[in-house]
Write a protein that holds these residues in place. Sequence first.
Motif, PDB file in Angstrom:
ATOM      1  N   THR A   1       7.525  22.740 -40.552  1.00  0.00           N
ATOM      2  CA  THR A   1       6.642  22.228 -39.984  1.00  0.00           C
ATOM      3  C   THR A   1       5.592  23.744 -39.869  1.00  0.00           C
ATOM      4  O   THR A   1       6.328  24.738 -39.766  1.00  0.00           O
ATOM      5  CB  THR A   1       6.726  22.089 -38.600  1.00  0.00           C
ATOM      6  OG1 THR A   1       7.569  20.729 -38.176  1.00  0.00           O
ATOM      7  CG2 THR A   1       5.425  21.598 -37.721  1.00  0.00           C
ATOM      8  N   LEU A   2       4.428  23.457 -40.459  1.00  0.00           N
ATOM      9  CA  LEU A   2       3.408  24.508 -40.571  1.00  0.00           C
ATOM     10  C   LEU A   2       2.252  24.192 -39.667  1.00  0.00           C
ATOM     11  O   LEU A   2       1.738  23.117 -39.732  1.00  0.00           O
ATOM     12  CB  LEU A   2       3.142  24.776 -42.050  1.00  0.00           C
ATOM     13  CG  LEU A   2       4.112  25.382 -42.954  1.00  0.00           C
ATOM     14  CD1 LEU A   2       4.765  24.159 -43.956  1.00  0.00           C
ATOM     15  CD2 LEU A   2       3.709  26.705 -43.594  1.00  0.00           C
ATOM     16  N   LEU A   3       1.689  25.157 -38.910  1.00  0.00           N
ATOM     17  CA  LEU A   3       0.521  24.907 -37.958  1.00  0.00           C
ATOM     18  C   LEU A   3      -0.285  25.833 -38.267  1.00  0.00           C
ATOM     19  O   LEU A   3       0.063  27.205 -38.097  1.00  0.00           O
ATOM     20  CB  LEU A   3       1.083  24.997 -36.499  1.00  0.00           C
ATOM     21  CG  LEU A   3      -0.080  25.161 -35.458  1.00  0.00           C
ATOM     22  CD1 LEU A   3      -0.671  23.718 -35.616  1.00  0.00           C
ATOM     23  CD2 LEU A   3       0.513  25.249 -34.288  1.00  0.00           C
ATOM     24  N   VAL A   4      -1.702  25.712 -38.757  1.00  0.00           N
ATOM     25  CA  VAL A   4      -2.578  26.499 -38.820  1.00  0.00           C
ATOM     26  C   VAL A   4      -3.594  26.593 -37.452  1.00  0.00           C
ATOM     27  O   VAL A   4      -3.860  25.239 -37.124  1.00  0.00           O
ATOM     28  CB  VAL A   4      -3.605  26.487 -40.105  1.00  0.00           C
ATOM     29  CG1 VAL A   4      -4.740  27.119 -39.665  1.00  0.00           C
ATOM     30  CG2 VAL A   4      -2.934  26.915 -41.326  1.00  0.00           C
ATOM     31  N   THR A   5      -3.762  27.538 -36.716  1.00  0.00           N
ATOM     32  CA  THR A   5      -4.596  27.392 -35.742  1.00  0.00           C
ATOM     33  C   THR A   5      -5.307  28.710 -35.360  1.00  0.00           C
ATOM     34  O   THR A   5      -4.871  29.903 -35.664  1.00  0.00           O
ATOM     35  CB  THR A   5      -3.405  27.133 -34.344  1.00  0.00           C
ATOM     36  OG1 THR A   5      -4.582  27.214 -33.055  1.00  0.00           O
ATOM     37  CG2 THR A   5      -2.800  28.318 -34.294  1.00  0.00           C
ATOM     38  N   HIS A   6      -6.468  28.685 -34.852  1.00  0.00           N
ATOM     39  CA  HIS A   6      -7.447  29.887 -34.275  1.00  0.00           C
ATOM     40  C   HIS A   6      -7.233  30.140 -32.899  1.00  0.00           C
ATOM     41  O   HIS A   6      -7.598  31.059 -32.601  1.00  0.00           O
ATOM     42  CB  HIS A   6      -8.882  29.645 -34.661  1.00  0.00           C
ATOM     43  CG  HIS A   6      -9.359  29.552 -35.992  1.00  0.00           C
ATOM     44  ND1 HIS A   6      -9.397  30.697 -36.696  1.00  0.00           N
ATOM     45  CD2 HIS A   6      -9.673  28.666 -36.980  1.00  0.00           C
ATOM     46  CE1 HIS A   6      -9.763  30.625 -38.045  1.00  0.00           C
ATOM     47  NE2 HIS A   6     -10.056  29.130 -38.182  1.00  0.00           N
ATOM     48  N   ASN A   7      -6.520  29.070 -32.153  1.00  0.00           N
ATOM     49  CA  ASN A   7      -6.223  29.363 -30.849  1.00  0.00           C
ATOM     50  C   ASN A   7      -4.938  30.261 -30.882  1.00  0.00           C
ATOM     51  O   ASN A   7      -3.624  29.592 -31.056  1.00  0.00           O
ATOM     52  CB  ASN A   7      -5.997  28.222 -30.057  1.00  0.00           C
ATOM     53  CG  ASN A   7      -5.842  28.404 -28.604  1.00  0.00           C
ATOM     54  OD1 ASN A   7      -5.367  29.431 -28.135  1.00  0.00           O
ATOM     55  ND2 ASN A   7      -6.069  27.361 -27.852  1.00  0.00           N
TER      56      ASN A   7
END
Length: 683
Positions: free
Chosen positions: A622-628
């Motif tokens: 699982t890969l997650l891109v987030t600005h938070n």
Amino acid sequence: MSEHAVRTEQAATDDTGRPEPDQPDQPQREPDEPEPDEPEPDEPEPDEPEPDEPEPGEQIRAHFHGDNRRRAGESVSAAAMVRRLPQLVRRALALAWHADRTATVLLLCCQLLSGIFGALALYATTGTLGALLVPGPVGLHLRNAAPSLAVLSAATALRAVLGITVTSLSTKVAPRINREADLALIAAGCAAELKAYDEPSYAEQWESADRGAATTPDLLSNAQDVIASTVSLVAAAGVLATLHPWLVPFLLLGSVPSGIAAVRTARIHYLAAVTTNEERQALRIYRWFLIDKGRADQVRSDQVTPFMMAKYRQAEARIVAATDQATRKAAKVSLLAALGTGAGSALIWGVLLFLVASGRIDLAAAGAATFALRTASNGVQGMVGNGARLYRTGLYLDDYFRFLDEAGGHRIQRGSIIPPAPELVEIKALCHTYPGAQQEPALRDVSMTLRRGEVVAVIGQNGSGKSTLLKHLAGLYLPQTGQITWDGVPVEELDADGMWRRVARVPQEFARWPLPAAENVHLGHLTEDLMAEVQRAAAHTGFDEVVARLRSGWRTLLAQGWLGGAELSGGGWQRAAVARALYRTTLNPGLLILDEPTSDLDPRAEHKILHALRTFAPDRITLLVTHNIANAAVADRVIVLDQGRIVQTGSWPELAAQPDGLFRELLDLQRDRAVPSQRAAGE
């Protein structure tokens, strides 16, 4: 129409956006020669300052290297047309055969029978005139002419019926050809690598191929007109040969000038279309930006319509100028052709009168020859005129078939290995640069290892390469330099569809499919327990709550503006996109890739989705891109990108504990709510 990538070219413009006219050469002055006095411009009034005009920037221009259509247009000639026509006729018949075999056979039979009946009609004309133009009682003449008149009437009637049949068959087949051509074009476009959309050339080739697909019905119509004209010419020439051999060569005289003119005007108009293609592409882009629903609010609130319409008119003015110039050139060519045709016709009639006066043919044969010459002349003009149109259509169709063969030069050609869900994904020294002279590398020497069961968060500032990295991991881009492997196998050796079957992703710009709510989740990937799986995936994102409020539940069409269609909020659509990815990864676990999956969601929905990621984590990468930055705490490992490079990696607590570094800087900025401060009471 999609928003195509275009290459910008520097264009000098005045303050209205029009190209500056060429300036006349200025006389050269000697170094010591004083400059001539020039009238001083009127100074603006002090209370009305003249506004500063911004310098003109780069203008949108569609362009791609290697465009050979101008060269193809300049090569249009009568000889080239004669060589090419048989191939184009075969291609048209092949398209028709693929669309409707029975109708194609009937078309050919009708054309052949029409030629036979045309020849019979001409021979019957000779017999009729021979029976009438002799001394004797009128009644006897009519009785002698009756058989020929009967054959002439029957042949004419049957030709009319065959003409109606041909028109009906063409009307039936043409739309089917167009639909088959569209389907083949769409399939070829979907078989192109994603990198094609980054190339201005691909958009241009697609537009050219699309225009070629639109001409496929004309191809059949022009081809069958060429066949009909050829059959008619052969029939008339056969009749003339039996009347007197001298007449056969002269039948071309009245048609050659108009034929040459048809070819030259076809070249003129084709070149005009090619030279204005950049402007036409710009018109399509301006039009799309003005009428697209996604920008309709900004078009109104920013009051951009007059400004953009002015740019539209400027591009259109250049098209009109080129078209008018082509029209004038074509008119001159046609005028000269008309004069040549008149001279040729006069010569034909002179030869016919000479043959009659010298007794080489009788008056009845001369009458029949008149009809045959007219039929032959029409046949030659039809062959040349329709042949020129067919040739011009063939130039556009070349773009279509070239795109089908090559998918714009970007057809997916990878390996044949069908991969299972990967245990280990490795990236080694990956680099990527988007096309364009002004582009900086999006990824620079990126190396990392991903393991099944791991949740990895990728953070960084805008433009740091996060989305580009995820597209490489999903197999949408192949490495320009470096390597990506699934369990040791380079992705280039994997079957593309087999690889994508193991990838579920939520991109930043997720699709809002005009489909019912349930289909927006499963997208045709069906299972035995379909709705249970759909509802289970939706429950993890809260999309089931959105669907519960719709008029027809899961059957509701999500397409506002269409009959019965409904629209969702931005958050509702994002829940649907995440549910779609979760449904897909349930069917075929592998990589679960989410690029800003909660950007439009409220805290409750965001919390639900982040918990779902941990639920799904054990059987997939699982890969997650987030600005938070706070959301990255759900990950086992955090990777920090900056200007295309990995600058930090570690667990969330490890990175947060470091006194400096980009992660800590972004975290501190996100926590800082000191500015702007709240207003004091009474302010």
